[in-house]
Design a protein around this motif. Sequence first.
Motif, PDB file in Angstrom:
ATOM      1  N   ASN A   1      36.154 -47.769  12.856  1.00 29.99           N
ATOM      2  CA  ASN A   1      36.018 -47.845  14.091  1.00 29.99           C
ATOM      3  C   ASN A   1      37.243 -48.908  14.329  1.00 29.99           C
ATOM      4  N   ILE A   2      38.092 -48.717  15.359  1.00 30.87           N
ATOM      5  CA  ILE A   2      38.834 -49.764  16.140  1.00 30.87           C
ATOM      6  C   ILE A   2      38.370 -50.072  17.415  1.00 30.87           C
ATOM      7  N   ASP A   3      37.732 -51.304  17.610  1.00 32.96           N
ATOM      8  CA  ASP A   3      37.134 -51.551  18.927  1.00 32.96           C
ATOM      9  C   ASP A   3      38.265 -52.092  19.858  1.00 32.96           C
ATOM     10  N   ILE A   4      38.680 -51.124  20.450  1.00 27.80           N
ATOM     11  CA  ILE A   4      40.010 -51.747  21.458  1.00 27.80           C
ATOM     12  C   ILE A   4      39.248 -52.158  22.623  1.00 27.80           C
ATOM     13  N   ALA A   5      38.046 -52.000  23.066  1.00 30.29           N
ATOM     14  CA  ALA A   5      37.346 -52.838  24.070  1.00 30.29           C
ATOM     15  C   ALA A   5      37.102 -54.246  23.897  1.00 30.29           C
ATOM     16  N   ARG A   6      36.710 -54.326  22.463  1.00 33.18           N
ATOM     17  CA  ARG A   6      36.682 -55.677  22.260  1.00 33.18           C
ATOM     18  C   ARG A   6      38.115 -56.581  22.302  1.00 33.18           C
ATOM     19  N   LEU A   7      38.977 -55.829  21.550  1.00 39.61           N
ATOM     20  CA  LEU A   7      40.219 -56.523  21.383  1.00 39.61           C
ATOM     21  C   LEU A   7      41.083 -56.871  22.981  1.00 39.61           C
ATOM     22  N   ARG A   8      40.520 -55.928  23.859  1.00 41.70           N
ATOM     23  CA  ARG A   8      41.341 -56.313  25.228  1.00 41.70           C
ATOM     24  C   ARG A   8      40.433 -57.493  25.658  1.00 41.70           C
ATOM     25  N   SER A   9      39.052 -57.505  25.490  1.00 45.04           N
ATOM     26  CA  SER A   9      38.277 -58.496  25.978  1.00 45.04           C
ATOM     27  C   SER A   9      38.596 -59.851  25.677  1.00 45.04           C
ATOM     28  N   LEU A  10      39.034 -59.971  24.360  1.00 46.39           N
ATOM     29  CA  LEU A  10      39.363 -61.066  23.583  1.00 46.39           C
ATOM     30  C   LEU A  10      40.713 -61.507  24.077  1.00 46.39           C
ATOM     31  N   ALA A  11      41.606 -60.669  24.146  1.00 47.27           N
ATOM     32  CA  ALA A  11      43.046 -60.896  24.779  1.00 47.27           C
ATOM     33  C   ALA A  11      42.898 -61.549  25.964  1.00 47.27           C
ATOM     34  N   GLU A  12      42.019 -60.954  27.035  1.00 42.90           N
ATOM     35  CA  GLU A  12      42.036 -61.319  28.354  1.00 42.90           C
ATOM     36  C   GLU A  12      41.162 -62.875  28.468  1.00 42.90           C
ATOM     37  N   SER A  13      40.319 -63.125  27.355  1.00 40.89           N
ATOM     38  CA  SER A  13      39.748 -64.104  27.653  1.00 40.89           C
ATOM     39  C   SER A  13      40.444 -65.577  27.554  1.00 40.89           C
ATOM     40  N   GLN A  14      41.597 -65.522  27.270  1.00 41.22           N
ATOM     41  CA  GLN A  14      42.640 -66.568  27.008  1.00 41.22           C
ATOM     42  C   GLN A  14      43.211 -66.865  28.281  1.00 41.22           C
ATOM     43  N   GLN A  15      43.216 -68.278  28.757  1.00 41.01           N
ATOM     44  CA  GLN A  15      43.931 -68.322  30.053  1.00 41.01           C
ATOM     45  C   GLN A  15      45.359 -68.689  29.755  1.00 41.01           C
ATOM     46  N   GLY A  16      46.301 -68.456  30.832  1.00 42.68           N
ATOM     47  CA  GLY A  16      47.634 -68.617  30.407  1.00 42.68           C
ATOM     48  C   GLY A  16      48.594 -67.414  30.813  1.00 42.68           C
ATOM     49  N   PRO A  17      49.923 -67.575  30.465  1.00 37.72           N
ATOM     50  CA  PRO A  17      50.756 -66.529  30.681  1.00 37.72           C
ATOM     51  C   PRO A  17      50.790 -65.735  29.523  1.00 37.72           C
ATOM     52  N   ARG A  18      50.771 -64.070  29.813  1.00 32.42           N
ATOM     53  CA  ARG A  18      50.903 -63.175  28.467  1.00 32.42           C
ATOM     54  C   ARG A  18      52.244 -63.106  28.287  1.00 32.42           C
ATOM     55  N   PRO A  19      52.638 -62.420  26.951  1.00 32.82           N
ATOM     56  CA  PRO A  19      53.802 -61.899  26.777  1.00 32.82           C
ATOM     57  C   PRO A  19      54.610 -61.019  27.654  1.00 32.82           C
ATOM     58  N   VAL A  20      55.930 -61.401  27.998  1.00 31.78           N
ATOM     59  CA  VAL A  20      56.663 -60.208  29.081  1.00 31.78           C
ATOM     60  C   VAL A  20      57.279 -59.558  28.750  1.00 31.78           C
ATOM     61  N   ALA A  21      57.597 -59.361  27.158  1.00 39.57           N
ATOM     62  CA  ALA A  21      58.639 -58.449  26.552  1.00 39.57           C
ATOM     63  C   ALA A  21      58.347 -58.720  24.915  1.00 39.57           C
ATOM     64  N   ILE A  22      59.014 -57.509  24.526  1.00 29.57           N
ATOM     65  CA  ILE A  22      58.797 -57.656  22.765  1.00 29.57           C
ATOM     66  C   ILE A  22      60.401 -57.404  22.363  1.00 29.57           C
ATOM     67  N   GLU A  23      60.669 -58.196  21.237  1.00 32.65           N
ATOM     68  CA  GLU A  23      61.889 -57.988  20.689  1.00 32.65           C
ATOM     69  C   GLU A  23      61.548 -57.873  19.028  1.00 32.65           C
ATOM     70  N   TYR A  24      62.597 -57.044  18.302  1.00 33.44           N
ATOM     71  CA  TYR A  24      62.390 -57.229  17.010  1.00 33.44           C
ATOM     72  C   TYR A  24      63.534 -57.634  16.125  1.00 33.44           C
ATOM     73  N   ALA A  25      63.372 -57.824  15.081  1.00 31.62           N
ATOM     74  CA  ALA A  25      64.695 -58.409  14.232  1.00 31.62           C
ATOM     75  C   ALA A  25      64.280 -57.573  12.877  1.00 31.62           C
ATOM     76  N   ALA A  26      65.065 -56.559  12.663  1.00 35.37           N
ATOM     77  CA  ALA A  26      65.152 -55.802  11.374  1.00 35.37           C
ATOM     78  C   ALA A  26      65.927 -56.840  10.152  1.00 35.37           C
ATOM     79  N   ILE A  27      65.200 -57.295   9.341  1.00 31.67           N
ATOM     80  CA  ILE A  27      65.704 -58.183   8.208  1.00 31.67           C
ATOM     81  C   ILE A  27      66.053 -57.507   7.218  1.00 31.67           C
ATOM     82  N   ALA A  28      65.497 -56.566   6.643  1.00 24.12           N
ATOM     83  CA  ALA A  28      65.998 -55.553   5.602  1.00 24.12           C
ATOM     84  C   ALA A  28      65.646 -54.145   5.876  1.00 24.12           C
ATOM     85  N   THR A  29      66.529 -53.454   5.437  1.00 20.12           N
ATOM     86  CA  THR A  29      66.370 -51.810   5.692  1.00 20.12           C
ATOM     87  C   THR A  29      66.755 -51.156   4.523  1.00 20.12           C
ATOM     88  N   ASP A  30      66.107 -49.734   4.714  1.00 24.50           N
ATOM     89  CA  ASP A  30      66.028 -48.913   3.254  1.00 24.50           C
ATOM     90  C   ASP A  30      65.802 -47.500   3.794  1.00 24.50           C
TER      91      ASP A  30
END
Length: 313
Positions: A33-62
């Motif tokens: 079970n992956i309780d997405i409702a619980r994850l959402r609730s926990l994420a919303e429980s914190q006060q402050g600005p949420r992330p606005v974007a996501i970037e990634y760095a590919a350090i090694a590839t294969d």
Amino acid sequence: MFNRIALLLIAIVAVPYYWLLMEPGPAAVAPRNIDIARLRSLAESQQGPRPVAIEYAAIATDEQPGTLLVAGGGLRTEATGVFIWRLVTPGGDTLINTGLTEAQAMATGYNAFHPEIQVTADRWLHSAKRIIFTSEDIDHIGGLVPLAVADHRIVGRLIGNDRQVEALKALSPLLMNAIKPSPAALVDPAGYAAIAPGIAVMRTPGYLAGSQMIYVRLQDGREYLFAGDSAPMRRNVEWQRPRSRYAAEWLASEDRAASLGWIKGLAQLIKREPRLTVVYSADYGQLNDPAVGPHFTAAAPSALPASALGRAR
């Protein structure tokens, strides 16, 4: 006689090949079970600005045979990578994973290390407000060690579970007294924890004891679940197959049945939550897929220091 010898030779090759690279794992494993409702609730429980974007760095590839990371996935190679994810946030970014050094990349079999990307990722690490990990595997935590040894202040930004902290300390005894104890919720192998506004984690032991998935909700409402090494490739979930036995049990010490349970849980979650984007830990192809990829921004390369061509240590 010739036919018997041929059949014997085929059996000698085919049986180990199937057992090591194709066998799909125990069919009776139930979805975790992956309780997405619980994850959402926990994420919303914190006060402050949420992330606005996501970037990634590919350090090694294969390029790896498909059947290595997806049992029965065939011999055609697939693009894989070691990634750092930057959750761009007003007031301070959160990083997921820290990559690895060039020496670690070569020792663990990666074909290409990208020092010009690692330099960019190092700047992210120096400026991040917090750092979290999807597991204690070397390609998730290894890149932190040389930076943290040089500047212990970085260690104070870590939010790791107990197994991840143990692995970091084992990599460098110099960090023994610098790493803070794990948050109580992350000591529980089945624990869920709020990390920051829009960010929550759940422990998913299987690939390693400290494995976890990380939920992220951006300011605009887009949702992501970083599956970690429970599901390194998109096809793990699409086909509901774990790593091959060779990769999981010969090259590592994974609980393959537990990982399959999380994979099945992810497959069910995707059906229930079609707008949730699952991010797979090693799938470079997914990142570059314009149709189903997460549409993250790739890190820009940086100029290398004149004194070094890489970050090998």
